[in-house]
Design a protein around this motif. Structure first.
Motif, PDB file in Angstrom:
ATOM      1  N   GLN A 149       3.345  -5.507  -4.841  1.00  0.00           N
ATOM      2  CA  GLN A 149       2.051  -4.838  -4.808  1.00  0.00           C
ATOM      3  C   GLN A 149       1.740  -4.147  -6.131  1.00  0.00           C
ATOM      4  O   GLN A 149       0.789  -3.372  -6.229  1.00  0.00           O
ATOM      5  CB  GLN A 149       1.926  -3.884  -3.617  1.00  0.00           C
ATOM      6  N   HIS A 150       2.545  -4.447  -7.188  1.00  0.00           N
ATOM      7  CA  HIS A 150       2.264  -3.893  -8.514  1.00  0.00           C
ATOM      8  C   HIS A 150       0.970  -4.506  -9.049  1.00  0.00           C
ATOM      9  O   HIS A 150       0.798  -5.716  -9.051  1.00  0.00           O
ATOM     10  CB  HIS A 150       3.418  -4.178  -9.479  1.00  0.00           C
ATOM     11  N   GLY A 151       0.063  -3.665  -9.505  1.00  0.00           N
ATOM     12  CA  GLY A 151      -1.217  -4.134 -10.035  1.00  0.00           C
ATOM     13  C   GLY A 151      -2.253  -4.429  -8.969  1.00  0.00           C
ATOM     14  O   GLY A 151      -3.347  -4.889  -9.282  1.00  0.00           O
ATOM     15  N   CYS A 152      -1.928  -4.176  -7.708  1.00  0.00           N
ATOM     16  CA  CYS A 152      -2.886  -4.384  -6.617  1.00  0.00           C
ATOM     17  C   CYS A 152      -3.606  -3.065  -6.350  1.00  0.00           C
ATOM     18  O   CYS A 152      -2.965  -2.015  -6.303  1.00  0.00           O
ATOM     19  CB  CYS A 152      -2.173  -4.836  -5.349  1.00  0.00           C
ATOM     20  N   SER A 153      -4.905  -3.115  -6.165  1.00  0.00           N
ATOM     21  CA  SER A 153      -5.617  -1.874  -5.851  1.00  0.00           C
ATOM     22  C   SER A 153      -5.668  -1.621  -4.347  1.00  0.00           C
ATOM     23  O   SER A 153      -5.878  -0.506  -3.911  1.00  0.00           O
ATOM     24  CB  SER A 153      -7.030  -1.893  -6.427  1.00  0.00           C
ATOM     25  N   HIS A 154      -5.491  -2.669  -3.549  1.00  0.00           N
ATOM     26  CA  HIS A 154      -5.480  -2.522  -2.097  1.00  0.00           C
ATOM     27  C   HIS A 154      -4.058  -2.719  -1.607  1.00  0.00           C
ATOM     28  O   HIS A 154      -3.467  -3.778  -1.795  1.00  0.00           O
ATOM     29  CB  HIS A 154      -6.417  -3.534  -1.438  1.00  0.00           C
ATOM     30  N   LEU A 155      -3.513  -1.698  -0.988  1.00  0.00           N
ATOM     31  CA  LEU A 155      -2.127  -1.714  -0.534  1.00  0.00           C
ATOM     32  C   LEU A 155      -2.072  -2.068   0.941  1.00  0.00           C
ATOM     33  O   LEU A 155      -2.865  -1.569   1.735  1.00  0.00           O
ATOM     34  CB  LEU A 155      -1.502  -0.332  -0.754  1.00  0.00           C
ATOM     35  N   VAL A 156      -1.126  -2.914   1.300  1.00  0.00           N
ATOM     36  CA  VAL A 156      -1.012  -3.326   2.695  1.00  0.00           C
ATOM     37  C   VAL A 156       0.369  -2.956   3.225  1.00  0.00           C
ATOM     38  O   VAL A 156       1.340  -2.886   2.484  1.00  0.00           O
ATOM     39  CB  VAL A 156      -1.265  -4.837   2.880  1.00  0.00           C
ATOM     40  N   SER A 157       0.429  -2.721   4.521  1.00  0.00           N
ATOM     41  CA  SER A 157       1.705  -2.408   5.156  1.00  0.00           C
ATOM     42  C   SER A 157       2.047  -3.430   6.225  1.00  0.00           C
ATOM     43  O   SER A 157       2.990  -3.258   6.965  1.00  0.00           O
ATOM     44  CB  SER A 157       1.653  -1.005   5.767  1.00  0.00           C
ATOM     45  N   SER A 158       1.265  -4.485   6.299  1.00  0.00           N
ATOM     46  CA  SER A 158       1.462  -5.502   7.322  1.00  0.00           C
ATOM     47  C   SER A 158       1.369  -6.879   6.671  1.00  0.00           C
ATOM     48  O   SER A 158       0.606  -7.075   5.718  1.00  0.00           O
ATOM     49  CB  SER A 158       0.371  -5.360   8.387  1.00  0.00           C
ATOM     50  N   SER A 159       2.102  -7.826   7.189  1.00  0.00           N
ATOM     51  CA  SER A 159       2.034  -9.186   6.655  1.00  0.00           C
ATOM     52  C   SER A 159       0.748  -9.894   7.078  1.00  0.00           C
ATOM     53  O   SER A 159       0.485 -11.005   6.644  1.00  0.00           O
ATOM     54  CB  SER A 159       3.254  -9.986   7.108  1.00  0.00           C
ATOM     55  N   ARG A 160      -0.059  -9.252   7.908  1.00  0.00           N
ATOM     56  CA  ARG A 160      -1.357  -9.829   8.306  1.00  0.00           C
ATOM     57  C   ARG A 160      -2.303  -9.932   7.135  1.00  0.00           C
ATOM     58  O   ARG A 160      -3.182 -10.782   7.106  1.00  0.00           O
ATOM     59  CB  ARG A 160      -2.033  -8.958   9.365  1.00  0.00           C
ATOM     60  N   PHE A 161      -2.155  -9.031   6.165  1.00  0.00           N
ATOM     61  CA  PHE A 161      -3.053  -8.995   5.021  1.00  0.00           C
ATOM     62  C   PHE A 161      -2.266  -9.196   3.737  1.00  0.00           C
ATOM     63  O   PHE A 161      -1.095  -8.860   3.664  1.00  0.00           O
ATOM     64  CB  PHE A 161      -3.794  -7.647   4.955  1.00  0.00           C
ATOM     65  N   GLU A 162      -2.938  -9.716   2.746  1.00  0.00           N
ATOM     66  CA  GLU A 162      -2.325  -9.903   1.436  1.00  0.00           C
ATOM     67  C   GLU A 162      -2.824  -8.819   0.491  1.00  0.00           C
ATOM     68  O   GLU A 162      -4.026  -8.555   0.439  1.00  0.00           O
ATOM     69  CB  GLU A 162      -2.718 -11.284   0.896  1.00  0.00           C
ATOM     70  N   PRO A 163      -1.915  -8.160  -0.255  1.00  0.00           N
ATOM     71  CA  PRO A 163      -2.383  -7.167  -1.224  1.00  0.00           C
ATOM     72  C   PRO A 163      -3.189  -7.868  -2.317  1.00  0.00           C
ATOM     73  O   PRO A 163      -2.830  -8.969  -2.747  1.00  0.00           O
ATOM     74  CB  PRO A 163      -1.091  -6.565  -1.777  1.00  0.00           C
TER      75      PRO A 163
END
Length: 159
Positions: A92-106
């Motif tokens: 998630q380095h360089g991602c502005s949207h952080l996810v905590s589930s594998s349902r979504f991609e950062p």
């Protein structure tokens, strides 16, 4: 003096609009974001004509990478993001949207967008914040988005 118009926005999320009613019933989220980007461009044109200043900075949660098809109207009108569109989904380095589930991609969903003729004043200055903690802790105590920022280096106004 350098003057510009700052526009903050939050486009439709990528979650399904299955509960939408009326004119939006059955409309794809991508289509909604494309429609929203067209409305934003129309408003920017109107404001530019009204005050003859075409320096604009658009900042916010686009809820999709700027390279996505629905943002073709923005790109085709000479607007570019100062935030790199790529991030490392595994860390998630360089991602502005952080996810905590594998349902979504950062992803990089938050952008600072400027006209291409302003890029020289802001060259390579767009940045995404750093976590400093775990993703789950940051999401629990702060947000699911990291901040984005830029530096503007301008010594004169060109309009």
């Amino acid at each position: 003096m350098f003057d510009f118009r700052l526009v903050g926005l939050h486009f439709k999320s990528q979650t399904t609009v299955s509960s939408a009613t009326g004119a939006n019933k059955g409309v794809c989220d991508d289509d909604l974001r494309q429609w929203q980007s067209t409305l934003m461009l129309d408003e920017l044109r109107r404001l530019t004509v009204a005050d003859s200043d075409d320096d604009v900075v658009v900042v916010g949660d686009f809820n999709s990478p700027l390279s996505a098809e629905e943002f073709y109207p923005i790109r085709s009108n000479g607007l570019v993001s100062m935030i790199p569109d790529q991030c490392d989904a595994s860390t998630q380095h360089g991602c502005s949207h952080l996810v905590s589930s594998s349902r979504f991609e950062p992803k990089v969903l938050d952008h600072i967008v400027v006209p291409s003729d302003m890029v020289e004043a802001v060259a390579e200055s767009g940045q995404i914040g750093r976590l400093g903690t775990s993703v789950s802790n940051y999401r629990r105590t702060q947000s699911d988005h990291l901040e984005v920022w830029s530096h503007f280096y301008v010594d004169r106004d060109d309009d």
